[in-house]
Design an enzyme around this catalytic site. Structure first.
Site, PDB file in Angstrom:
ATOM      1  N   ARG A 109     -15.667   9.947  -9.451  1.00  0.00           N
ATOM      2  CA  ARG A 109     -16.400   8.673  -9.413  1.00  0.00           C
ATOM      3  C   ARG A 109     -17.911   8.881  -9.538  1.00  0.00           C
ATOM      4  O   ARG A 109     -18.606   8.023 -10.093  1.00  0.00           O
ATOM      5  CB  ARG A 109     -16.075   7.916  -8.123  1.00  0.00           C
ATOM      6  CG  ARG A 109     -14.739   7.187  -8.209  1.00  0.00           C
ATOM      7  CD  ARG A 109     -14.440   6.465  -6.927  1.00  0.00           C
ATOM      8  NE  ARG A 109     -13.351   5.515  -7.118  1.00  0.00           N
ATOM      9  CZ  ARG A 109     -12.784   4.847  -6.129  1.00  0.00           C
ATOM     10  NH1 ARG A 109     -13.183   5.038  -4.879  1.00  0.00           N
ATOM     11  NH2 ARG A 109     -11.811   3.991  -6.384  1.00  0.00           N
ATOM     12  N   LYS A 163       3.880   2.283  -2.684  1.00  0.00           N
ATOM     13  CA  LYS A 163       3.328   0.978  -2.264  1.00  0.00           C
ATOM     14  C   LYS A 163       3.974  -0.139  -3.079  1.00  0.00           C
ATOM     15  O   LYS A 163       3.324  -0.805  -3.890  1.00  0.00           O
ATOM     16  CB  LYS A 163       1.821   0.963  -2.443  1.00  0.00           C
ATOM     17  CG  LYS A 163       1.085   1.939  -1.536  1.00  0.00           C
ATOM     18  CD  LYS A 163      -0.412   1.859  -1.812  1.00  0.00           C
ATOM     19  CE  LYS A 163      -1.148   3.022  -1.186  1.00  0.00           C
ATOM     20  NZ  LYS A 163      -2.503   3.166  -1.747  1.00  0.00           N
ATOM     21  N   GLY A 177      -4.789   6.063  -7.687  1.00  0.00           N
ATOM     22  CA  GLY A 177      -5.204   7.385  -7.215  1.00  0.00           C
ATOM     23  C   GLY A 177      -4.172   8.478  -7.419  1.00  0.00           C
ATOM     24  O   GLY A 177      -4.500   9.571  -7.900  1.00  0.00           O
TER      25      GLY A 177
HETATM   26  C1  3PG Z   1     -11.208   2.338  -3.430  1.00  0.00           C
HETATM   27  O1  3PG Z   1     -11.323   3.530  -3.139  1.00  0.00           O
HETATM   28  O2  3PG Z   1     -10.100   1.819  -3.691  1.00  0.00           O
HETATM   29  C2  3PG Z   1     -12.448   1.501  -3.530  1.00  0.00           C
HETATM   30  O3  3PG Z   1     -13.596   2.274  -3.342  1.00  0.00           O
HETATM   31  C3  3PG Z   1     -12.379   0.340  -2.559  1.00  0.00           C
HETATM   32  O4  3PG Z   1     -12.292   0.800  -1.241  1.00  0.00           O
HETATM   33  P1  3PG Z   1     -11.657  -0.154  -0.123  1.00  0.00           P
HETATM   34  O5  3PG Z   1     -10.202  -0.312  -0.451  1.00  0.00           O
HETATM   35  O6  3PG Z   1     -11.901   0.547   1.199  1.00  0.00           O
HETATM   36  O7  3PG Z   1     -12.382  -1.483  -0.206  1.00  0.00           O
END
Ligand code: 3PG
Ligand code: MG
Length: 349
Positions: A37, A178, A306
């Protein structure tokens, strides 16, 4: 899709620019463990410096701090160092974790005023946080002339290609644990797809009763494990005949071949969610087979979320994917057809 106006159209020479990036990166032992990122955020920062901004003031949240101890754990310092190493320009400043301010997640106007103080222009490049209506993503856009950063725009253009007319066959591979979060996205997107392949935990959840109004392709075989453990006893069984008490922790060899063949025939591919517990080598092969198949596609391929992004990196095929999204929740909400508040707050071009 209407795009917000680009930072490239902003006059920033001699100005102080507040940039909201998504620098919410994983940390390990006080260091940045994955800088994807950060690297993705650099082009906008460099553009602003090249165009003569006097100061580029970057802000981001980091983690979900709640307690007093969390303030040490989620201090922005390691991120600040990584940005300084990457940019090396003393016009760049990185503010402390926005979520240390109680007002941030409530989109409190007082915190937005604090962030905007002394700034002339606001650039939102935080695609990964665009589904959050917080002071740093929405509140400040009402106080300063607001523009979209290069990463935010790239994400909207690339993910947007799945929302508009797509080249067919359009195939979706979905998996992961999920399940509830993903059903709504799949209902919107899956109806447009020519084929929807489902593996992982999601496949088991929808096996007996599908929540979808379209046909889905499920695994035919699985790698069954005697317990939920990396070194459990394993055997390949048919998907429908998992022995009592055993768990399907990966898709089997027949399914891998079938999924890879279908992916190869597609012209547009979207993949979200692993096929099993790929963190454990005994159950990684199905997920890696999908990663390789998606990468080998010479059509337009998009990977989001992710775990799947991590899998394409671990399989060593990230360079062959057309677009890897830096957003998890944000990419899913966009594909579900929702307006992202962080995007909606920026005027259109
Ligand atoms: C993520 O990592 O999905 C984003 O940075 C948003 O983070 P959050 O789900 O804690 O708002
Ligand atoms: Mg490719």
């Amino acid at each position: 899709m209407h795009l917000p106006r680009s930072v490239e159209t902003a006059d920033v020479a001699g100005k102080t620019v507040l940039v909201r990036s998504d620098l919410n990166v994983p940390l390990e032992d006080g260091r940045v463990a994955d800088d994807t990122r950060i690297r993705a955020s650099l082009p906008t920062i460099e553009l602003l410096l090249e165009r003569g901004a006097t100061e580029v003031r970057i802000c981001s949240h980091l983690g979900r701090p709640k307690t007093a101890e969390d303030r040490a754990r989620y201090a922005i310092e390691p991120v600040r160092r990584a940005v300084a190493d990457a940019v090396g320009d003393d016009r760049v400043r990185v503010l402390e974790n926005t979520r240390f301010a109680a007002g941030e997640t409530k989109n409190d106007p007082a915190f937005a005023r604090e962030l905007a103080a002394g700034c002339d222009v606001y650039v939102n490049d935080a695609f990964g946080s665009a589904h959050r209506a917080h002071s740093s993503t929405v509140g400040v856009a009402e106080l300063l002339p607001a523009y979209a950063g290069l990463l935010l725009l790239d994400e909207l253009r690339n993910l947007g290609r799945l929302l508009g007319e797509v080249e067919r066959p359009f195939l979706i591979v979905a998996g992961g644990a999920k399940v509830d979060d993903k059903i709504a996205v799949l209902q919107n997107l899956g109806a447009k797809a020519d084929e929807v392949l489902i593996g992982g935990k999601m496949a088991e959840d929808v096996r007996d009763e599908s929540p979808f109004g379209f046909d889905i392709v499920l695994p035919t075989d699985v790698v069954a494990a005697s317990s939920f453990a990396a070194d459990a006893e394993t055997r390949v069984t048919s998907f429908d005949e998992l022995p009592g008490g055993w768990l399907g922790l990966d898709v089997g060899p027949e399914t891998r071949e079938d999924f890879a063949r279908r992916v190869a025939a597609a012209r547009t591919v979207f993949w979200n969610g692993p096929m099993g517990v790929f963190e454990w080598p005994a159950f990684a092969e199905g997920t890696f087979a999908v990663a390789r198949a998606v990468a080998e596609s010479d059509g337009f391929s998009v990977v989001g979320g992710g775990d799947s992004v991590r899998a394409v990196h671990e399989a060593g095929v990230a360079d062959s994917i057309s677009w890897i999204s830096t957003g998890g929740g944000a990419s899913l909400e966009l594909l579900e057809g929702k307006d992202l508040p962080g995007v909606a707050a920026i005027p259109e071009c």
